[in-house]
Design an enzyme around this catalytic site. Structure first.
Site, PDB file in Angstrom:
ATOM      1  N   THR A   1      -4.417  22.211 -16.636  1.00  0.00           N
ATOM      2  CA  THR A   1      -4.953  21.701 -15.153  1.00  0.00           C
ATOM      3  C   THR A   1      -4.471  22.489 -14.074  1.00  0.00           C
ATOM      4  OG1 THR A   1      -4.310  19.635 -16.016  1.00  0.00           O
ATOM      5  CG2 THR A   1      -3.999  19.238 -14.201  1.00  0.00           C
ATOM      6  N   GLU A  88      -1.539  32.098 -17.368  1.00  0.00           N
ATOM      7  CA  GLU A  88      -0.422  32.199 -18.833  1.00  0.00           C
ATOM      8  C   GLU A  88      -0.983  33.249 -18.938  1.00  0.00           C
ATOM      9  OE1 GLU A  88      -1.790  29.185 -20.553  1.00  0.00           O
ATOM     10  OE2 GLU A  88       0.052  27.689 -19.390  1.00  0.00           O
ATOM     11  N   THR A 220       0.059  19.089 -27.256  1.00  0.00           N
ATOM     12  CA  THR A 220      -0.535  17.344 -26.746  1.00  0.00           C
ATOM     13  C   THR A 220       0.488  16.481 -27.792  1.00  0.00           C
ATOM     14  OG1 THR A 220      -2.192  17.906 -26.403  1.00  0.00           O
ATOM     15  CG2 THR A 220      -2.215  15.994 -27.157  1.00  0.00           C
TER      16      THR A 220
END
Lengths: 220, 213
Positions: A1, A88, A220
């Site tokens: 995000t 990343e 998640t």
């Protein structure tokens, strides 16, 4: 995000501000990519206090508006590039500049297609000056162009001209990628797809083993 | 007495500035550089691991003209839905509350209610209308925000607000998740003969392919 917060003390009307922000977002945050995943939470909020004492900007068609737009573009591009720089697992920022397109939007689309290409990203990580993958990613961007006009350079090393691959110093090109990666710098890929006036840019980063490692563990 | 702003640089360093050239110069202060803006960041107990700041607040002393761009992902998070609604309702805003740790996405009606509760609580503290408070969240998708620790932290967060560089830097660190650096920039330029400032902060390192509209 990605999240963004932009603030200014310029004095600007609501509809002009909303249009300016949309243009700047399209020239910055909407032109970055790390992994091709569009988040559920991406957003940019921009607030203008009007406390600078400057004249009110109530139209896009004047020099003050153009100047404020340029400042807004710059701040958003600076932030957007730092997001791609910090991708990343990344070892370098990749800046893709496209020129010769019919419109700014066409050029931006080709640029982002190349910046998003996993094979191009992996080649940069492998320090491989793989012009074929760059040409391929430009070709599937969905923007028609004459492949005989395609020109590709990596840093200041010309790899392809008028659609023809050129003999180039592979060791020097690979070394450019290596030294740039070692200092977490910026790899520049320049592409021309024709004679049009449209130009645009996109930013991404190389694809490393660490990206998989980080995301195999973040659940998640 | 709320402790003074911590020095956030020992959490993560600042990103190198990659600002395009132009008729402007860089100034310190990020989102708090422009007149009328304050910022703060603190640890509110939302992050799963560690005590890096995870709650940020940016406010404006006056009704600020607002604009926004939001993900076009159909599974939009509750704060995205809330902000789109707020920007439809009002052309101005006064505060932006940002949490890291939980994305409050794919959390259904309960998640949307969490956003409402947080905006109302902050609006009450700042004596604003709720629609003048905008909210951004980032973190794990599917998890609701840790609302109790968040609400409990709001008074301290409001007391930490400042127009200093440290306030802006704390906020820039507090919005990060897997980022290795914080991202904060501000510039000053002459617009129409008057000095104007534009500043900003951002976060992002993974799940990055924005298509905002």
């Amino acid at each position: 995000t990605m999240l963004g917060v932009i603030t200014t003390d310029a004095l600007v009307t609501s509809d002009v501000w909303r249009k300016m922000v949309r243009v700047a977002v399209n020239r910055s945050f909407n032109q970055i990519t790390v992994d091709g995943d569009t988040s559920t939470n991406d957003c940019v909020i921009a607030l203008a206090s009007g406390l600078s004492g400057a004249n009110k900007i109530s139209s896009l068609n004047n020099s003050d508006a153009e100047h404020l737009q340029a400042c807004l573009d710059a701040v958003m591009q600076g932030l957007a590039k730092s997001i791609a720089w910090d991708g990343e697992g990344a070892t370098c920022l990749i800046e893709v500049k496209v020129s010769g397109a019919g419109t700014e939007a066409d050029a931006a689309k080709v640029a982002r297609s190349v910046a998003s290409s996993s094979l191009t990203k992996a080649a940069v990580y492998g320090r491989d000056p793989n012009w074929g993958r760059i040409a391929c990613a430009a070709g599937y961007a969905g923007i028609p162009f004459n492949p005989n006009k395609l020109r590709i350079s990596l840093g200041d090393i010309l790899l392809m001209e008028s659609g023809q691959p050129l003999p180039f110093d592979r060791a020097a090109a690979s070394n450019y990628l290596r030294t740039t990666g070692e200092k977490h710098g910026t790899v520049i890929i320049q592409i021309s797809i024709g004679d049009g006036l449209g130009s645009g840019q996109a930013w991404g980063c190389d694809l490393s083993y660490d990206y998989v490692k980080i995301n195999a563990e973040y659940t998640t | 007495v709320v402790s003074a702003q911590q020095d956030v640089s020992n959490y993560i360093p600042a990103a190198p500035i990659l600002l395009p050239e132009g008729p402007w110069h860089q100034v310190p202060g990020g989102v708090a550089a422009a007149k009328g803006f304050k910022a703060a960041g603190m640890y509110g107990g939302l992050r799963a691991v560690g005590e890096k700041p995870d709650l940020a607040l940016v406010t404006c002393d006056v009704d600020a003209i607002s604009a926004g761009a939001f993900t076009t992902n159909v599974v939009a998070a509750a704060p995205v839905l809330y902000c789109k609604e707020a920007l439809e309702t009002s052309t101005t805003a006064r505060a932006i509350l940002i949490n890291a740790g939980q994305a409050n996405a794919a959390t259904g009606d309960a998640g949307y209610q969490d956003v409402i509760d947080c905006s109302h609580a902050l609006a009450e503290l700042l004596q604003l209308k709720p629609e003048q408070v905008l909210i951004e969240s980032t973190g794990v998708i599917g998890q609701r925000i840790k609302k109790e620790p968040l609400l409990k932290s709001l008074p301290d967060l409001v007391n930490l607000l400042s127009s200093t560089v440290q306030g802006a830097d704390s906020a820039a660190v507090a919005i990060t998740t897997t980022d290795l650096v914080s991202k904060s920039i501000a510039i000053e330029s002459e617009v129409g003969g008057t000095r104007v400032r534009v500043g900003g902060m951002a976060k992002g390192s993974g799940m990055i392919h924005p298509n905002m509209a």
